[in-house]
Design a protein around this motif. Structure first.
Motif, short mmCIF file in Angstrom:
data_model
loop_
_atom_site.label_atom_id
_atom_site.label_comp_id
_atom_site.label_asym_id
_atom_site.label_seq_id
_atom_site.Cartn_x
_atom_site.Cartn_y
_atom_site.Cartn_z
N ARG A 179 2.98 1.78 5.73
CA ARG A 179 2.63 2.98 6.50
C ARG A 179 1.22 3.39 6.12
NH1 ARG A 179 5.07 9.14 6.02
NH2 ARG A 179 3.74 9.16 4.19
N ALA A 180 0.40 3.62 7.13
CA ALA A 180 -0.94 4.21 6.94
C ALA A 180 -1.82 3.41 5.99
CB ALA A 180 -0.81 5.66 6.45
N ARG B 235 -3.89 -6.21 -5.03
CA ARG B 235 -4.26 -6.14 -3.62
C ARG B 235 -3.43 -7.16 -2.83
NH1 ARG B 235 -8.20 -2.83 -2.19
NH2 ARG B 235 -8.10 -3.80 -0.15
N ALA B 236 -3.00 -6.75 -1.66
CA ALA B 236 -2.13 -7.58 -0.84
C ALA B 236 -2.75 -8.96 -0.56
CB ALA B 236 -1.85 -6.87 0.48
N GLU B 237 -4.05 -8.97 -0.27
CA GLU B 237 -4.67 -10.24 0.12
C GLU B 237 -4.76 -11.22 -1.05
OE1 GLU B 237 -5.86 -7.29 0.18
OE2 GLU B 237 -7.95 -7.17 -0.44
N GLU C 22 0.57 -1.69 -4.81
CA GLU C 22 -0.42 -0.63 -4.66
C GLU C 22 -1.70 -1.02 -5.41
OE1 GLU C 22 -1.01 2.21 -2.92
OE2 GLU C 22 -2.81 2.23 -4.14
N PHE D 175 5.63 5.88 -0.37
CA PHE D 175 6.15 6.01 1.00
C PHE D 175 5.83 4.78 1.84
CE2 PHE D 175 5.01 10.34 -0.47
CZ PHE D 175 6.30 10.81 -0.61
N GLY E 153 0.85 -1.20 0.00
CA GLY E 153 0.00 0.00 0.00
C GLY E 153 0.88 1.24 0.00
N LYS F 7 -2.13 5.49 -9.01
CA LYS F 7 -0.90 5.64 -8.24
C LYS F 7 0.22 4.78 -8.82
CE LYS F 7 -3.28 7.04 -4.04
NZ LYS F 7 -3.78 6.66 -2.71
N1 SAM Z 1 1.91 4.17 2.37
C1 SAM Z 1 1.57 5.44 1.75
C2 SAM Z 1 1.86 6.60 2.68
O1 SAM Z 1 2.10 6.37 3.86
O2 SAM Z 1 1.86 7.75 2.21
C3 SAM Z 1 0.10 5.46 1.30
C4 SAM Z 1 -0.90 5.48 2.40
S1 SAM Z 1 -2.57 5.55 1.78
C5 SAM Z 1 -3.44 6.19 3.14
C6 SAM Z 1 -3.01 3.80 1.74
C7 SAM Z 1 -2.67 3.17 0.41
O3 SAM Z 1 -2.78 1.76 0.54
C8 SAM Z 1 -3.62 3.58 -0.71
O4 SAM Z 1 -2.86 4.07 -1.80
C9 SAM Z 1 -4.39 2.32 -1.06
O5 SAM Z 1 -4.70 2.24 -2.42
C10 SAM Z 1 -3.41 1.24 -0.61
N2 SAM Z 1 -4.06 -0.02 -0.19
C11 SAM Z 1 -5.04 -0.16 0.74
N3 SAM Z 1 -5.36 -1.46 0.91
C12 SAM Z 1 -4.56 -2.16 0.05
C13 SAM Z 1 -4.42 -3.55 -0.24
N4 SAM Z 1 -5.18 -4.46 0.37
N5 SAM Z 1 -3.50 -3.93 -1.16
C14 SAM Z 1 -2.73 -2.98 -1.77
N6 SAM Z 1 -2.82 -1.66 -1.53
C15 SAM Z 1 -3.72 -1.25 -0.63
#
Ligand code: SAM
Length: 239
Positions: A150-151, A130-132, A103, A85, A80, A108
């Motif tokens: 992160r986040a 997607r990670a899962e 991602e 980042f 993600g 993105k």
């Molecule tokens: N890690 C970055 C940061 O800290 O700036 C991005 C944080 S953003 C709030 C969360 C990101 O995770 C989003 O771009 C979203 O698309 C991605 N994301 C959420 N769930 C995900 C998943 N299951 N698999 C891959 N990406 C995922």
């Protein structure tokens, strides 16, 4: 990026234990320009003020080094990653990292591909998915020394996303904020996912009073094939 910001980045890096050279700074400068240019067209980050980008994105990403698990040539996945980042700043600092950026948003991913091209990064794989789902793919399952995020999600959800990518004896480093009460609620997730907290590192971001935590989690053994579960189950019935 202004001269003042460059100085902040160098000094912040020094505080976090890394000596940033001219070529690092050129990369960060280009990263900043491309991020701001694309951010005018699409929503990549709410943080746009120069000093905030330096502290809350660049230095915060580099602060993962405080976990003491990254030496510079590991195989790492950033789950993600959003606008890159913490993965891209780490790659700038350590060009020999073998970095995978995962991602879910195609937009993105397009940004990351362009950025990677502009920065001439090598050994960077960018995956749209997607990670899962990817956690079950032979090519990625238990293939990384380190996973970072992160986040992205609450820790019990995040563990199920991240641990499938980590090889036994590898680490997942979850970047969390000031409050880390959620760690106590993950007892079942740690047991089911064959991992345990090895260390929690408190990080104060340079030039701010922002306090963060790195939750350093060690994977102990292979993971049962039922994990990760489908997205709905992970969200509705977190471990
Ligand atoms: N890690 C970055 C940061 O800290 O700036 C991005 C944080 S953003 C709030 C969360 C990101 O995770 C989003 O771009 C979203 O698309 C991605 N994301 C959420 N769930 C995900 C998943 N299951 N698999 C891959 N990406 C995922």
């Amino acid at each position: 990026m202004s001269e003042k910001m460059m100085k902040m980045l160098v000094e912040g890096g020094r505080i976090l234990g890394i000596s940033l050279e001219m070529f690092h700074m050129e990369h960060f400068q280009r990263y900043y320009s491309v991020l701001m240019e694309w951010n005018r067209k699409m929503n990549l980050t709410a943080i746009t003020e120069e000093e905030e980008v330096v502290v809350k994105h660049f230095l915060d990403s580099i602060s993962v080094l405080k976990s003491d698990k990254i030496k510079g040539d590991e195989k790492i996945i950033d789950i993600g990653t959003g606008a890159g980042f913490p993965g891209i700043p780490l790659k700038i600092v350590f060009p020999n990292l073998k970095l995978t950026l995962l991602e879910a948003s195609k937009k993105k991913v397009n940004f990351l591909s362009y950025l990677s091209h502009v920065l001439s990064l090598t050994d960077v794989e960018i995956i749209h998915g997607r990670a899962e789902e990817l956690g079950h793919a032979e090519k990625y399952r238990e293939k990384f020394e380190i996973a970072i995020a992160r986040a992205v999600a609450p820790l019990n959800v995040l563990l199920e996303y991240a641990i499938p990518f980590v090889e036994p004896d590898g680490y997942f480093i979850a970047m969390k904020g000031r409050e880390i009460g959620e760690v106590k609620e993950c007892k079942r997730a740690f047991e089911e996912l064959k991992c345990a907290v090895e260390n929690i590192v408190e990080v104060r971001l340079p030039f701010s009073d922002i306090l963060h935590h790195l939750i350093v989690i060690k994977k102990k053994e292979h993971l049962p094939l039922k994990y990760p579960r489908k997205e709905k189950l992970i969200r509705n019935k977190p471990l």
